[in-house]
Design a protein around this motif. Structure first.
Motif, PDB file in Angstrom:
ATOM      1  N   ALA A 315       4.124   1.055  20.111  1.00 32.22           N
ATOM      2  CA  ALA A 315       2.746   0.952  20.581  1.00 32.22           C
ATOM      3  C   ALA A 315       2.447   2.087  21.542  1.00 32.22           C
ATOM      4  CB  ALA A 315       2.516  -0.391  21.263  1.00 32.22           C
ATOM      5  N   LYS A 316       1.284   2.710  21.370  1.00 31.52           N
ATOM      6  CA  LYS A 316       0.878   3.807  22.240  1.00 31.52           C
ATOM      7  C   LYS A 316      -0.345   3.445  23.084  1.00 31.52           C
ATOM      8  CE  LYS A 316       3.922   6.937  21.239  1.00 31.52           C
ATOM      9  NZ  LYS A 316       4.860   7.412  22.252  1.00 31.52           N
ATOM     10  N   LYS A 317      -1.359   2.899  22.430  1.00 32.15           N
ATOM     11  CA  LYS A 317      -2.597   2.634  23.150  1.00 32.15           C
ATOM     12  C   LYS A 317      -3.383   1.593  22.371  1.00 32.15           C
ATOM     13  CE  LYS A 317      -6.533   5.067  25.257  1.00 32.15           C
ATOM     14  NZ  LYS A 317      -7.238   6.372  25.356  1.00 32.15           N
ATOM     15  N   GLU A 318      -4.209   0.848  23.079  1.00 34.09           N
ATOM     16  CA  GLU A 318      -5.031  -0.170  22.426  1.00 34.09           C
ATOM     17  C   GLU A 318      -6.347  -0.282  23.162  1.00 34.09           C
ATOM     18  OE1 GLU A 318      -4.803  -4.906  21.171  1.00 34.09           O
ATOM     19  OE2 GLU A 318      -3.227  -3.994  22.413  1.00 34.09           O
ATOM     20  N   ASP A 319      -7.446  -0.368  22.410  1.00 36.88           N
ATOM     21  CA  ASP A 319      -8.741  -0.650  22.996  1.00 36.88           C
ATOM     22  C   ASP A 319      -9.417  -1.733  22.164  1.00 36.88           C
ATOM     23  OD1 ASP A 319      -9.839   0.653  20.727  1.00 36.88           O
ATOM     24  OD2 ASP A 319      -9.767   2.585  21.754  1.00 36.88           O
ATOM     25  N   ARG A 320     -10.690  -1.946  22.392  1.00 37.46           N
ATOM     26  CA  ARG A 320     -11.371  -3.047  21.709  1.00 37.46           C
ATOM     27  C   ARG A 320     -11.693  -2.733  20.256  1.00 37.46           C
ATOM     28  NH1 ARG A 320     -16.353  -4.366  25.479  1.00 37.46           N
ATOM     29  NH2 ARG A 320     -16.417  -2.085  25.554  1.00 37.46           N
ATOM     30  N   PRO A 340      -8.105   0.981  12.910  1.00 36.89           N
ATOM     31  CA  PRO A 340      -9.267   0.215  13.394  1.00 36.89           C
ATOM     32  C   PRO A 340      -8.997  -1.277  13.325  1.00 36.89           C
ATOM     33  CG  PRO A 340      -9.693   1.082  11.199  1.00 36.89           C
ATOM     34  CD  PRO A 340      -8.388   1.681  11.644  1.00 36.89           C
ATOM     35  N   LYS A 341      -9.636  -2.019  14.224  1.00 32.45           N
ATOM     36  CA  LYS A 341      -9.431  -3.465  14.271  1.00 32.45           C
ATOM     37  C   LYS A 341     -10.359  -4.163  13.279  1.00 32.45           C
ATOM     38  CE  LYS A 341      -7.451  -3.992  18.868  1.00 32.45           C
ATOM     39  NZ  LYS A 341      -7.536  -4.633  20.188  1.00 32.45           N
ATOM     40  N   GLY A 342     -10.192  -3.797  12.019  1.00 34.89           N
ATOM     41  CA  GLY A 342     -10.963  -4.408  10.951  1.00 34.89           C
ATOM     42  C   GLY A 342     -10.079  -5.155   9.982  1.00 34.89           C
ATOM     43  N   TYR A 343      -8.859  -5.501  10.407  1.00 31.78           N
ATOM     44  CA  TYR A 343      -7.899  -6.175   9.538  1.00 31.78           C
ATOM     45  C   TYR A 343      -7.612  -7.571  10.102  1.00 31.78           C
ATOM     46  CZ  TYR A 343      -7.113  -1.568   7.524  1.00 31.78           C
ATOM     47  OH  TYR A 343      -7.281  -0.353   6.912  1.00 31.78           O
ATOM     48  N   PHE A 346      -4.011  -9.458  11.559  1.00 37.66           N
ATOM     49  CA  PHE A 346      -3.040  -8.359  11.525  1.00 37.66           C
ATOM     50  C   PHE A 346      -2.849  -7.795  12.923  1.00 37.66           C
ATOM     51  CE2 PHE A 346      -2.330  -3.705  11.221  1.00 37.66           C
ATOM     52  CZ  PHE A 346      -1.081  -3.730  10.630  1.00 37.66           C
ATOM     53  N   VAL A 347      -1.623  -7.429  13.226  1.00 34.18           N
ATOM     54  CA  VAL A 347      -1.310  -6.686  14.439  1.00 34.18           C
ATOM     55  C   VAL A 347      -0.155  -5.755  14.082  1.00 34.18           C
ATOM     56  CG1 VAL A 347       0.299  -8.425  15.316  1.00 34.18           C
ATOM     57  CG2 VAL A 347      -0.806  -6.851  16.905  1.00 34.18           C
ATOM     58  N   PRO A 348      -0.252  -4.473  14.390  1.00 27.76           N
ATOM     59  CA  PRO A 348       0.773  -3.534  13.928  1.00 27.76           C
ATOM     60  C   PRO A 348       2.134  -3.720  14.579  1.00 27.76           C
ATOM     61  CG  PRO A 348      -0.824  -2.414  15.318  1.00 27.76           C
ATOM     62  CD  PRO A 348      -1.363  -3.780  15.073  1.00 27.76           C
ATOM     63  N   VAL A 349       2.167  -4.117  15.854  1.00 29.30           N
ATOM     64  CA  VAL A 349       3.442  -4.251  16.543  1.00 29.30           C
ATOM     65  C   VAL A 349       3.316  -5.351  17.579  1.00 29.30           C
ATOM     66  CG1 VAL A 349       2.858  -2.494  18.256  1.00 29.30           C
ATOM     67  CG2 VAL A 349       5.248  -2.981  17.785  1.00 29.30           C
ATOM     68  N   MET A 350       4.402  -6.034  17.805  1.00 24.12           N
ATOM     69  CA  MET A 350       4.399  -7.136  18.758  1.00 24.12           C
ATOM     70  C   MET A 350       3.998  -6.637  20.144  1.00 24.12           C
ATOM     71  SD  MET A 350       7.506  -9.740  19.725  1.00 24.12           S
ATOM     72  CE  MET A 350       7.646 -10.240  18.006  1.00 24.12           C
ATOM     73  N   GLY A 351       3.187  -7.439  20.820  1.00 21.67           N
ATOM     74  CA  GLY A 351       2.732  -7.067  22.150  1.00 21.67           C
ATOM     75  C   GLY A 351       1.300  -6.597  22.161  1.00 21.67           C
ATOM     76  N   MET A 352       0.789  -6.184  21.000  1.00 21.04           N
ATOM     77  CA  MET A 352      -0.603  -5.784  20.917  1.00 21.04           C
ATOM     78  C   MET A 352      -1.468  -7.012  20.617  1.00 21.04           C
ATOM     79  SD  MET A 352      -0.633  -2.059  19.024  1.00 21.04           S
ATOM     80  CE  MET A 352      -0.579  -0.604  20.067  1.00 21.04           C
ATOM     81  N   GLU A 353      -2.748  -6.878  20.874  1.00 25.67           N
ATOM     82  CA  GLU A 353      -3.671  -7.995  20.719  1.00 25.67           C
ATOM     83  C   GLU A 353      -4.142  -8.084  19.271  1.00 25.67           C
ATOM     84  OE1 GLU A 353      -7.952  -9.552  22.528  1.00 25.67           O
ATOM     85  OE2 GLU A 353      -6.908  -7.827  23.396  1.00 25.67           O
ATOM     86  N   ARG A 354      -4.062  -9.264  18.696  1.00 18.69           N
ATOM     87  CA  ARG A 354      -4.487  -9.492  17.320  1.00 18.69           C
ATOM     88  C   ARG A 354      -6.017  -9.490  17.237  1.00 18.69           C
ATOM     89  NH1 ARG A 354      -1.555 -11.759  13.334  1.00 18.69           N
ATOM     90  NH2 ARG A 354      -0.012 -12.424  14.897  1.00 18.69           N
ATOM     91  N   GLY A 357     -11.949 -11.142  15.418  1.00 22.07           N
ATOM     92  CA  GLY A 357     -13.307 -11.142  14.895  1.00 22.07           C
ATOM     93  C   GLY A 357     -13.909  -9.758  14.945  1.00 22.07           C
ATOM     94  N   PRO A 358     -15.208  -9.629  14.634  1.00 24.67           N
ATOM     95  CA  PRO A 358     -15.852  -8.309  14.626  1.00 24.67           C
ATOM     96  C   PRO A 358     -15.705  -7.596  15.961  1.00 24.67           C
ATOM     97  CG  PRO A 358     -17.269  -9.953  13.602  1.00 24.67           C
ATOM     98  CD  PRO A 358     -16.125 -10.704  14.207  1.00 24.67           C
ATOM     99  N   THR A 359     -15.586  -6.299  15.901  1.00 21.21           N
ATOM    100  CA  THR A 359     -15.456  -5.488  17.110  1.00 21.21           C
ATOM    101  C   THR A 359     -16.782  -5.443  17.859  1.00 21.21           C
ATOM    102  OG1 THR A 359     -16.040  -3.495  15.880  1.00 21.21           O
ATOM    103  CG2 THR A 359     -13.713  -4.040  16.031  1.00 21.21           C
TER     104      THR A 359
END
Length: 736
Positions: A315-320, A340-343, A346-354, A357-359
């Motif tokens: 994980a590198k960075k996460e935003d809304r 993009p958070k359109g999946y 889904f979450v690419p790696v543990m620790g990130m926010e799933r 809903g729509p961004t």
């Protein structure tokens, strides 16, 4: 199933691209007084790519729309060029404004001759544009003759027959892209693009009144400003594309691995949601078959890049709106990927926010584009105003209310190296000769032996900066000879840029040694100091001053404004280092001879604890505690041992706990492992000190808290080790 073509958005993209292409044609004619193949290629590429990016694909309808727009905009650009030349060369129309002269000329021989030439050139311009269109048209409309097996399977499904092939043995979970989840981004970015386009069109319509009001003619400057103003429009369009138009990308978890699948390259599918359920089932089997073949080591028959395994995801960075990760490529290097958070689910790696809903709506790109547009247009207006003043025969009247100009920069040479490297120390960027050897804020010119050293401080003013510049002037030193300052004005510091000032002080000694101190002070109170020491026999002082001046001119301040009132609230994740856990915080110090603040890196915490009247800080996060402060000392080893004795004085340190100690004399850094008891809990702590300023050391006490460790402990520790340049196995074992 083809991707659904969004014709309206495609028309908008083609219009923006054709305007950009027409402006390039106008600029090319103004610079070279002719047309070339370049202008036609730019027109074709901008128009067709603009349609493709926003429409999703290029159909025959899209080709027809793009060709019509190209023809219209080429004719418009040609007419603009013709009008500009007539207004510059024909005296009979030189009193008209641009819109009055555009398309309406007197029947003068000179005008007819110019118009005839441009009418002939228009045909040549059309030819160039058509040539530029061919490559893109062929690439977009050509359909490869493969995927026979998939077409056959599709036909069987549509006819109600079951495919003959068996189902793949491999099982996995597919995460397709959901368009509705990115609709807020489309609306916010698309709305901003339309608003900017309308504003630019309105500005062009109001141009005659503005010219009359300010007594200038909008020629090169405003044309260039309008041309550059379309860059933010394209930027917003790219934002829509990057976050919203990834319908062909889905992610698959199979065999304990994560895969990125490009449906367009794998099976010529551009939109999963547009497929009927039967077709989705076929595509799903195709994907699992392909993954199964890859896992077996069989040679893939798909296009390169159709399936990518995301190995060793970090994980590198996460935003809304997106996740940013990095993964290991086949070559062993690491590559960043923004998802993009359109999946859903889904979450690419543990620790990130799933994504749930729509961004949310994303207005920042639109505001930034507006600011850039205003800046470009304002710059163009300023250029035209300057040209107008230069063309006037009489000198302009003196303005008694004008602000006196700031003193010009002193005549200091600047040596631009053949290659330079950008460094980030604290939150200040600067460049220095790539040939110089770097080690912990020190640089060495191996050819001359001249050494350089960087210091930073915050919350200072011009007087404090002068204290720093003159810190090496010791008149009681028997070797002291004299000192010289590059700038000797009343303000002590000379303007360096729009938001910073500088000076350089050189101290000469009778033994031939010269110590230069160069400093750049930002308007926010951040001070960048670069010292250089050498002998006059090894290198002339003019060469060292030239190196210092080059670095000062490259300095960029990116940190916050730090004051006595706010320094304890300015702790923030260090974006300049792409940190997800480590933060920059600020503590007091007076070792520069005046009160100032320096930055230290600690784990981010909403409630940092300051001690010693703000001269020390302690934070805790995810089972890791870091205490940081500045101590005087003869060397780093002495500082570490003194801190260990402080712990021992409490009676809690195990006698056999100090079993590992390292001291690097060449770098003046020291590290020690100590074990102590705290409230009945065994603590492993690493004491680490490094030289930051002459006679002063930054000490960090890094302690593991086993009872508070969570899944983010190891990522935090790895990030801390990367910033500090440490490896701490005893703390790593706590998280395993």
């Amino acid at each position: 199933m083809k991707t659904k073509e969004r014709v309206f958005l495609g028309i908008l993209g083609a219009l923006l691209g054709s305007i950009l292409g027409s402006v390039s044609i106008v600029l090319e004619n103004q610079v070279s007084n002719t047309f070339s193949l370049i202008g036609g290629v730019v027109m074709a590429a901008c128009t067709l790519q603009g349609y493709i990016q926003l429409a999703g694909r290029l159909s025959k309808k899209g080709v027809a729309i793009s060709l019509v727009l190209m023809a219209v905009m080429c004719a418009l650009a040609n007419q603009v060029n013709c009008t500009i030349e007539i207004m510059e060369t024909v005296e009979a129309v030189q009193g008209m404004d641009f819109l009055e002269a555009f398309g309406r000329f007197e029947e003068l021989p000179e005008v007819q001759e110019i118009r005839s030439w441009y009418d002939g050139q228009l045909l040549l311009l059309y030819l160039f544009t058509l040539c530029g269109s061919l490559l893109i048209l062929v690439r977009s409309l050509w359909k490869p003759k493969k995927e026979a097996r998939r077409k056959a399977v599709l036909e069987e499904v549509l006819l109600g027959e079951e495919p003959e092939e068996e189902k793949p043995e491999l099982q996995g979970t597919l995460y397709p892209f959901r368009k509705a989840w990115m609709k807020p981004v489309r609306v916010s970015a698309g709305g901003a693009a339309v608003a900017l386009l309308v504003a630019l069109v309105a500005l062009m319509m109001l141009m005659p009144r503005l010219e009359e009001r300010f007594q200038i003619r909008s020629e090169f400057g405003m044309i260039l400003g309008i041309f550059l103003s379309f860059i933010p429009l394209m930027w917003i369009s790219l934002t829509i594309t990057r976050y919203c138009n990834v319908f062909q990308i889905l992610y698959v978890r199979a065999a304990g691995r994560l895969w990125r699948v490009n449906l367009m390259k794998l099976c010529r599918v551009g939109d999963w949601e547009a497929l009927p359920p039967a077709r989705q089932a076929v595509v799903r089997d195709d994907i699992l078959w392909e993954l199964e073949n890859i896992l077996k080591g069989d040679l893939s028959a798909c296009d390169s890049g159709a399936v990518t395994e995301l190995r060793d995801i970090q994980a590198k960075k996460e935003d809304r709106w997106s996740w940013t990760i990095s993964y290991e490529t086949d070559s062993g290097s690491r590559k960043k990927l923004k998802i993009p958070k359109g999946y859903p689910d889904f979450v690419p790696v543990m620790g990130m926010e799933r994504a749930e809903g729509p961004t949310p709506y994303r207005w920042l790109p639109g505001l930034a584009a507006l600011v850039l547009t205003v800046a470009f247009l304002g710059g163009g207006f300023a250029v035209d105003s300057w040209r107008a003043s230069q063309n006037e025969g009489d000198a302009p009247a003196q303005n008694i209310h004008a602000v006196p100009e700031e003193p010009a920069l002193p005549d200091v040479p600047v040596r631009v190296p053949e290659t330079a490297t950008e460094f980030v120390i604290s939150e200040i960027r600067f460049q220095i000769d790539r040939e110089f050897q770097y080690s912990r804020r020190r640089f060495l010119d191996g050819k001359t032996g001249t050494s350089y050293r960087v210091y930073t401080q915050y919350g200072v003013d011009a007087a404090d900066a002068w204290d720093t510049l003159t810190s090496h002037i010791h008149t009681d030193d028997p070797l002291y000879d004299r000192f010289q300052a590059v700038y000797t004005g009343e303000d002590l510091l000379a303007p360096l840029g729009e938001t910073s000032r500088y000076n350089i002080v050189s101290v000469y000694r009778t033994d031939g040694t010269i110590c230069h101190t160069a400093a750049a002070l930002s308007d926010t109170g951040a001070l960048f100091t670069l010292e250089a020491e050498h002998t006059q026999a090894d290198q002339p002082p003019e060469e060292v001053l030239a190196n210092l001046m080059y670095t000062l001119k490259s300095v960029r301040f990116e940190g916050p404004e730090v004051t006595e009132e706010n320094y304890q609230t300015k702790i923030h994740l260090s974006e300049i280092r792409n940190c997800a856990y480590m933060a920059a915080a600020y503590i007091k110090t007076d070792h520069f001879g005046h009160e100032a603040f320096v930055d230290v890196y600690v784990p981010y915490s909403d409630a940092p604890i300051y001690a010693s009247e703000g001269r020390a800080i302690r934070t805790e996060a995810h089972g890791l505690r870091v205490y940081a402060s500045i101590f005087p000392g003869e060397n780093a080893k002495e500082v570490v041992e003194a801190r260990q004795q402080v712990l021992a004085s409490t009676g809690q340190v195990y006698e056999d706990g100090v079993d590992d100690q390292t001291y690097r004399e060449d770098l003046d850094v020291a590290c020690m492992l100590t074990v102590y008891e705290e409230n009945g809990q065994k603590r492993n702590a690493v004491l680490y000190a490094e030289s930051m300023w002459e006679g002063y050391y930054l000490l960090r006490e890094i302690t593991g808290l086993p009872e508070q460790i969570d899944e983010e402990y190891l990522p935090l520790l790895k990030e801390l080790e990367g910033i500090f340049g440490l490896t701490m196995p005893v703390l790593e074992q706590l998280g395993e």
